[in-house]
Design a protein around this motif. Structure first.
Motif, PDB file in Angstrom:
ATOM      1  N   UNK A 181      -4.159   6.129  -7.077  1.00  7.24           N
ATOM      2  CA  UNK A 181      -3.151   5.526  -6.199  1.00  7.24           C
ATOM      3  C   UNK A 181      -3.659   4.271  -5.490  1.00  7.24           C
ATOM      4  N   UNK A 182      -4.977   4.043  -5.530  1.00  6.89           N
ATOM      5  CA  UNK A 182      -5.579   2.975  -4.721  1.00  6.89           C
ATOM      6  C   UNK A 182      -5.282   3.152  -3.245  1.00  6.89           C
ATOM      7  N   UNK A 183      -5.068   4.389  -2.792  1.00  8.34           N
ATOM      8  CA  UNK A 183      -4.796   4.624  -1.376  1.00  8.34           C
ATOM      9  C   UNK A 183      -5.817   5.602  -0.806  1.00  8.34           C
ATOM     10  N   UNK A 184      -7.128   5.240  -0.844  1.00 11.39           N
ATOM     11  CA  UNK A 184      -8.150   6.201  -0.404  1.00 11.39           C
ATOM     12  C   UNK A 184      -7.975   6.647   1.052  1.00 11.39           C
ATOM     13  N   UNK A 185      -7.502   5.736   1.925  1.00 11.49           N
ATOM     14  CA  UNK A 185      -7.424   6.121   3.335  1.00 11.49           C
ATOM     15  C   UNK A 185      -6.451   7.278   3.528  1.00 11.49           C
ATOM     16  N   UNK A 186      -5.243   7.126   2.925  1.00 12.59           N
ATOM     17  CA  UNK A 186      -4.238   8.182   3.070  1.00 12.59           C
ATOM     18  C   UNK A 186      -4.758   9.492   2.483  1.00 12.59           C
TER      19      UNK A 186
ATOM     20  N   UNK B  78     -12.165   0.365   4.346  1.00 16.39           N
ATOM     21  CA  UNK B  78     -12.067  -0.963   3.723  1.00 16.39           C
ATOM     22  C   UNK B  78     -10.704  -1.207   3.090  1.00 16.39           C
ATOM     23  N   UNK B  79     -10.071  -0.164   2.508  1.00 17.27           N
ATOM     24  CA  UNK B  79      -8.761  -0.336   1.898  1.00 17.27           C
ATOM     25  C   UNK B  79      -7.713  -0.650   2.961  1.00 17.27           C
ATOM     26  N   UNK B  80      -7.937  -0.141   4.157  1.00 15.52           N
ATOM     27  CA  UNK B  80      -6.957  -0.315   5.238  1.00 15.52           C
ATOM     28  C   UNK B  80      -7.125  -1.664   5.914  1.00 15.52           C
ATOM     29  N   UNK B  81      -8.370  -2.073   6.155  1.00 14.07           N
ATOM     30  CA  UNK B  81      -8.592  -3.304   6.922  1.00 14.07           C
ATOM     31  C   UNK B  81      -8.975  -4.479   6.027  1.00 14.07           C
TER      32      UNK B  81
END
Lengths: 225, 223
Positions: A181-186, B78-81
């Protein structure tokens, strides 16, 4: 990209499959650790070589990182001809380390049983084995249930490390979902809260079990509740 | 020609890995200790919203796998910021925060163990809050908390072994590297295990000695 948890929805079944595997490997590990911990904890109260051996075992498994133990079992043992797959290595590793921690708790539980109770049981004609099985162990476990619970909770958290030996439990699955998903934070934020929620639920359950097992006990004399 | 034997250089690789593990442990434990203790002292004076926020946030950190926390910081932030983090920074951040969470709950318990009447007496004598913390609360809470803190230190030392997954070349990663070349995992992981064991035992002995010194002034009826 703003924080958006809905990206996880199409992958919930994968995460759930991982969670199921986590539950299976942890259930086996907890059962094993309980049995091993009871055995070792009892042995550790004995004098002589069984006691020394049990204490040495606990010392080793408590002072070496879990990852190193897992790598030793998964990569090291095949070198000497012992092959165990990732799932059973995980269950075995959790058993071995959990048993070491549980052993300390059981040991102090057994030592906390009042000698008078044991003497009374002996005088009543119970054999040593019966005294242990029917008197000492139930009393010891009753006091040990709460610390045992937090050990079991810690084992569930440690089981995430099994993703490092290719076991696709929930953390392993989450890694895949994060990559897709390329959404690691979520993904990892959701996973973190899920683990915390699970451990909270388990500790509530342990608290209830503790109260249930001690329901006939007189409330302590002025101690903190 | 592939050299699969152990060489003297392998000792250096292991020693360097051990150095990185120790340095990371010492730095993050010191930061975590300071932050966790500070948060616990703040919480002791029962600020209305902050107390609940600290309790919830740190409970979340204490009750989730460190591996997932590492992934969240190293891959998630890093993906968020849209700013990359180096493995060492991510590892330092995660381990410091994780240590702080555990320290917080230990110190909160230690502070609660100091009798309320002592606090009231100190206030009646006109001690300021800062003086109260320095002369009354801190010395006693430290004596109460020392045992659990030593246990935590041994645990956090072992937790540093997880940073190898995000690419920090610590002792575990050094073992991994040796293992790839020598193809002798049994010997390599035994050596790595022995090294961790030795450091953890040394730490325990040191901690217990320190604990006895702190407790020397505490009344024996303290617990």
């Amino acid at each position: 990209m703003p924080f958006d948890l809905t990206v996880l929805l199409p992958h919930l079944d994968a995460l759930l499959a991982g969670a199921l595997l986590t539950a299976e490997v942890c259930a086996l590990g907890i059962l094993g650790a309980f049995a091993l911990g009871t055995g070792l904890g009892t042995a550790a109260t004995a004098g002589g070589w069984p006691g020394r051996l049990a204490r040495l075992y606990v010392d080793v498994f408590r002072n070496v990182p879990f990852v190193v133990q897992v790598f030793f079992l998964y990569y090291g043992l095949p070198e000497v001809g012992v092959y165990i797959d990732a799932f059973w290595t995980g269950a075995l590793a959790l058993t071995l380390v959990g048993g070491a921690y549980a052993s300390d708790v059981v040991r102090s539980g057994v030592l906390a049983v009042e000698p008078g109770v044991v003497e009374a049981a002996r005088v009543s004609g119970l054999t040593r084995l019966d005294v242990f099985r029917r008197i000492v162990l139930p009393i010891a476990l009753r006091t040990a249930i709460q610390p045992l619970g937090s050990i079991f909770v810690n084992m569930v958290l440690s089981s995430s490390i099994l993703s490092m030996i290719t076991l696709d439990e929930v953390t392993g699955m989450a890694k895949g979902v994060a990559a897709q998903t390329y959404r690691p934070f979520e993904v990892y934020a959701f996973l973190l809260v899920a683990y915390a929620g699970l451990t909270y639920a388990v500790s509530l359950g342990i608290g209830a079990l503790h109260r249930h097992l001690n329901r006939h006990m007189v409330a302590g004399g002025g101690g903190r509740a | 020609m592939r050299n699969t034997g152990f060489t003297a250089h392998d000792g250096i690789v292991l020693a360097q890995g051990l150095g990185v593990s120790l340095a990371l442990f010492l730095a993050t434990f010191a930061i975590g200790l300071a932050l966790g203790a500070l948060a616990a002292v703040v919480r002791h004076f029962r600020p209305p919203v902050l107390g609940v926020a600290l309790d919830t946030g740190l409970e979340l950190l204490r009750n989730s796998p460190v591996l997932v926390q590492l992934f969240l910081v190293f891959f998630g932030i890093p993906a968020l910021i849209h700013q990359p983090l180096t493995p060492l920074v991510a590892a330092g951040l995660t381990l410091s925060a994780n240590t702080a969470a555990f320290v917080y709950f230990i110190v909160v318990a230690g502070l609660d163990a100091v009798g309320r009447e002592q606090v009231e007496a100190a206030r009646a004598f006109g001690l300021s809050r800062a003086q109260l913390v320095r002369h009354i609360l801190a010395p006693q809470a430290a004596a109460f908390a020392m045992g659990p803190l030593v246990g935590l230190a041994v645990n956090q030392l072992q937790v540093t072994s997880l940073v190898s997954v995000i690419g920090v070349v610590d002792l575990t990663k050094a073992g991994d590297i040796l293992n790839l070349r020598t193809l002798r995992p049994f010997a390599v992981w035994t050596m790595v295990g022995v090294l961790y064991f030795a450091v953890a035992k040394g730490l325990t002995l040191l901690g217990h000695r320190w604990e006895r010194r702190l407790r020397a002034h505490a009344a024996p009826s303290g617990l």
